[in-house]
Write a protein that holds these residues in place. Structure first.
Motif, PDB file in Angstrom:
ATOM      1  N   LYS A   4      15.571  24.794  60.825  1.00 45.71           N
ATOM      2  CA  LYS A   4      15.194  25.557  59.646  1.00 45.71           C
ATOM      3  C   LYS A   4      13.799  25.150  59.192  1.00 45.71           C
ATOM      4  CE  LYS A   4      16.732  26.765  54.997  1.00 45.71           C
ATOM      5  NZ  LYS A   4      17.747  26.536  53.925  1.00 45.71           N
ATOM      6  N   TYR A   5      12.977  26.155  58.836  1.00 44.58           N
ATOM      7  CA  TYR A   5      11.602  25.888  58.417  1.00 44.58           C
ATOM      8  C   TYR A   5      11.598  25.056  57.140  1.00 44.58           C
ATOM      9  CZ  TYR A   5       6.652  26.708  57.603  1.00 44.58           C
ATOM     10  OH  TYR A   5       5.302  26.543  57.419  1.00 44.58           O
ATOM     11  N   ASN A   6      10.799  23.986  57.142  1.00 42.51           N
ATOM     12  CA  ASN A   6      10.747  23.053  56.013  1.00 42.51           C
ATOM     13  C   ASN A   6       9.595  23.440  55.091  1.00 42.51           C
ATOM     14  OD1 ASN A   6      10.355  20.761  54.320  1.00 42.51           O
ATOM     15  ND2 ASN A   6      11.454  19.503  55.817  1.00 42.51           N
ATOM     16  N   GLN A   7       9.942  24.089  53.961  1.00 41.00           N
ATOM     17  CA  GLN A   7       8.909  24.515  53.012  1.00 41.00           C
ATOM     18  C   GLN A   7       8.201  23.318  52.372  1.00 41.00           C
ATOM     19  OE1 GLN A   7       7.886  27.560  52.371  1.00 41.00           O
ATOM     20  NE2 GLN A   7       9.470  28.841  53.294  1.00 41.00           N
ATOM     21  N   GLY A   8       8.963  22.254  52.117  1.00 42.36           N
ATOM     22  CA  GLY A   8       8.372  21.073  51.494  1.00 42.36           C
ATOM     23  C   GLY A   8       7.324  20.428  52.378  1.00 42.36           C
ATOM     24  N   ARG A   9       7.606  20.343  53.678  1.00 40.39           N
ATOM     25  CA  ARG A   9       6.644  19.759  54.609  1.00 40.39           C
ATOM     26  C   ARG A   9       5.388  20.627  54.707  1.00 40.39           C
ATOM     27  NH1 ARG A   9       9.070  18.603  60.319  1.00 40.39           N
ATOM     28  NH2 ARG A   9      10.405  17.303  58.986  1.00 40.39           N
ATOM     29  N   ALA A  10       5.567  21.936  54.702  1.00 38.86           N
ATOM     30  CA  ALA A  10       4.422  22.851  54.739  1.00 38.86           C
ATOM     31  C   ALA A  10       3.578  22.686  53.477  1.00 38.86           C
ATOM     32  CB  ALA A  10       4.909  24.287  54.876  1.00 38.86           C
ATOM     33  N   MET A  11       4.256  22.577  52.331  1.00 37.52           N
ATOM     34  CA  MET A  11       3.528  22.395  51.074  1.00 37.52           C
ATOM     35  C   MET A  11       2.735  21.101  51.100  1.00 37.52           C
ATOM     36  SD  MET A  11       5.090  21.901  47.240  1.00 37.52           S
ATOM     37  CE  MET A  11       5.648  20.238  47.678  1.00 37.52           C
ATOM     38  N   TRP A  12       3.322  20.029  51.607  1.00 41.99           N
ATOM     39  CA  TRP A  12       2.621  18.750  51.655  1.00 41.99           C
ATOM     40  C   TRP A  12       1.416  18.805  52.600  1.00 41.99           C
ATOM     41  CZ3 TRP A  12       1.449  15.004  48.901  1.00 41.99           C
ATOM     42  CH2 TRP A  12       1.038  13.765  49.407  1.00 41.99           C
ATOM     43  N   SER A  13       1.538  19.552  53.688  1.00 45.11           N
ATOM     44  CA  SER A  13       0.403  19.722  54.603  1.00 45.11           C
ATOM     45  C   SER A  13      -0.741  20.452  53.914  1.00 45.11           C
ATOM     46  CB  SER A  13       0.845  20.498  55.849  1.00 45.11           C
ATOM     47  OG  SER A  13       1.831  19.782  56.570  1.00 45.11           O
ATOM     48  N   ILE A  14      -0.404  21.494  53.156  1.00 45.66           N
ATOM     49  CA  ILE A  14      -1.432  22.212  52.399  1.00 45.66           C
ATOM     50  C   ILE A  14      -2.085  21.283  51.375  1.00 45.66           C
ATOM     51  CG2 ILE A  14      -1.809  24.072  50.721  1.00 45.66           C
ATOM     52  CD1 ILE A  14       0.408  25.638  52.167  1.00 45.66           C
ATOM     53  N   THR A  15      -1.253  20.467  50.712  1.00 47.92           N
ATOM     54  CA  THR A  15      -1.765  19.526  49.713  1.00 47.92           C
ATOM     55  C   THR A  15      -2.758  18.551  50.326  1.00 47.92           C
ATOM     56  OG1 THR A  15       0.286  19.663  48.431  1.00 47.92           O
ATOM     57  CG2 THR A  15      -1.111  17.750  48.049  1.00 47.92           C
ATOM     58  N   LYS A  16      -2.384  17.939  51.443  1.00 46.70           N
ATOM     59  CA  LYS A  16      -3.266  16.959  52.099  1.00 46.70           C
ATOM     60  C   LYS A  16      -4.573  17.603  52.560  1.00 46.70           C
ATOM     61  CE  LYS A  16      -0.186  15.499  55.065  1.00 46.70           C
ATOM     62  NZ  LYS A  16       0.421  14.710  56.171  1.00 46.70           N
ATOM     63  N   ALA A  17      -4.476  18.811  53.121  1.00 44.93           N
ATOM     64  CA  ALA A  17      -5.694  19.482  53.585  1.00 44.93           C
ATOM     65  C   ALA A  17      -6.605  19.815  52.410  1.00 44.93           C
ATOM     66  CB  ALA A  17      -5.311  20.757  54.337  1.00 44.93           C
ATOM     67  N   SER A  18      -6.015  20.242  51.300  1.00 41.87           N
ATOM     68  CA  SER A  18      -6.820  20.583  50.125  1.00 41.87           C
ATOM     69  C   SER A  18      -7.486  19.345  49.528  1.00 41.87           C
ATOM     70  CB  SER A  18      -5.940  21.271  49.079  1.00 41.87           C
ATOM     71  OG  SER A  18      -6.698  21.662  47.960  1.00 41.87           O
ATOM     72  N   ILE A  19      -6.763  18.213  49.488  1.00 37.36           N
ATOM     73  CA  ILE A  19      -7.352  16.977  48.968  1.00 37.36           C
ATOM     74  C   ILE A  19      -8.537  16.544  49.825  1.00 37.36           C
ATOM     75  CG2 ILE A  19      -6.948  14.503  48.641  1.00 37.36           C
ATOM     76  CD1 ILE A  19      -4.148  15.162  47.716  1.00 37.36           C
TER      77      ILE A  19
END
Length: 366
Positions: A4-19
């Motif tokens: 199942k696709y992990n929305q939380g992991r995707a969100m954290w990846s976006i967060t790290k890239a944005s930082i």
């Protein structure tokens, strides 16, 4: 069976890239940390010594008498002795000096032993002239009491109660935190989502299973983390270098951080609105300045709002940054807690509801 696709992991990846992108962006560093830190340090070095007046000393003046020595000890008078007479006269005519002082001696009773000649100019600030006259009058009265003791019709009984000294940094630093948060929230959010939309990054996101809500959460969390880092640096510099007041120590520091994060969330709504309204990238700065500049100038960022005319103060008291700055100062200096800030938090919450309602209508994904 597919995982199942992990929305939380995707969100954290976006967060790290944005930082990472924010730390690599000179404009983000300058507006979120550089300018507020620079203003904090400038006003911190100015200190809390209060106002002072510059007074030139005539070269023919007697400087060995007790009147002159008393003036030299005053913290509110800066005696200028290293200028030529011509330069002093020029500075006086241009308002750079409040007055030129000359003290003559040699008088005999009943004439006072010292005559003080005080030359001012129409270019001199009336407030500074009045301040100078008050200081000199007080000093002469004290000297009279020492030289000619006499009975008095009244006696003053002084009483001193404990209190905290309100330093200049105690006013300036919360304002600079608000400056940093509003700048980052409005400009950063507006430019980011406009750029993501223009470069079709958002469109590529939509091709993945990641939810739109998690895209916004990832970007929001990155800004919260980045601004927390900036707020910690600004408060730390103010506290360790300039003695910024944190009444309850670390507890006050944490409450200020929570207020900063809450203010950032509210202000990001303005960034979403600007991002949705802007048709081209060049229209973002004017729109963002319409939101930020009035608040920088009128919300108590650099000076108290009570210095403005009465007709302007109601406008100042409508702006959301006014209430964030006020809340930060009450927590830091007065020692109030978050649960004591009902009016400030209520108005910020109302602003948040209104601005996000507008953002929902104005924001465009494509």
């Amino acid at each position: 069976m597919a995982e199942k696709y992990n929305q939380g992991r995707a969100m954290w990846s976006i967060t790290k890239a944005s930082i990472r992108a924010m730390f690599r962006s000179p404009s983000a560093i300058v507006f979120s940390l550089g300018f507020p830190l620079m203003f904090t340090m400038v006003f911190g070095f100015i200190g809390g010594g209060g106002s002072s007046v510059k007074v030139g000393v005539d070269h023919a003046s007697d400087t060995l008498n007790p009147v002159y020595k008393g003036l030299r000890l005053s913290k509110n008078i800066r005696l200028v002795t290293d200028l030529s007479q011509e330069n002093m006269e020029d500075d006086l005519s241009k308002g750079r000096l409040t007055a030129i002082l000359k003290i003559d001696t040699g008088g005999h009773a009943p004439v006072p032993p010292y005559t003080i000649h005080l030359k001012t100019s129409t270019a001199s600030s009336p407030d500074n002239v009045g301040m100078l006259m008050n200081i000199m009058g007080t000093g002469i009265n004290i000297a009279n009491d020492r030289a000619y003791p006499r009975p008095s019709v009244a006696r003053i009984v002084p009483e001193t109660v404990p209190g905290r000294i309100y330093k200049r940094i105690d006013f300036i630093l919360p304002g600079q935190l608000g400056f940093s948060l509003l700048s980052a929230a409005v400009f950063g959010t507006a430019f980011l989502f406009f750029s993501l939309r223009q470069t079709l990054v958002l469109k590529r996101f939509f091709a993945t299973p990641v939810s739109r809500m998690y895209i916004i959460l990832g970007e929001a969390i990155s800004r919260l983390l980045f601004q927390s880092f900036g707020s910690i640096i600004i408060i730390g510099v103010g506290y360790f270098l300039f003695g910024f007041t944190l009444v309850h120590g670390f507890a006050t520091f944490l409450e200020m951080l929570l207020l900063c994060l809450f203010g950032l969330i509210v202000f990001m709504g303005f960034g979403f609105v600007v991002s949705g309204i802007a048709k081209t990238e060049s229209t973002i700065p004017p729109l963002a300045n319409i939101v930020t500049l009035p608040q920088f100038l009128l919300a108590g960022t650099f000076f108290p709002i009570d210095v403005f005319p009465g007709w302007l103060q109601p406008i100042c008291k409508v702006l959301p940054l006014t209430y964030l700055n006020d809340a930060l100062r009450k927590v830091a200096f007065e020692g109030l807690h978050l649960w004591n800030l009902g009016p400030q938090l209520l108005i910020l919450t109302v602003w948040g509801i209104v601005v996000y309602a507008v953002a929902v209508k104005a924001f465009r994904w494509e």
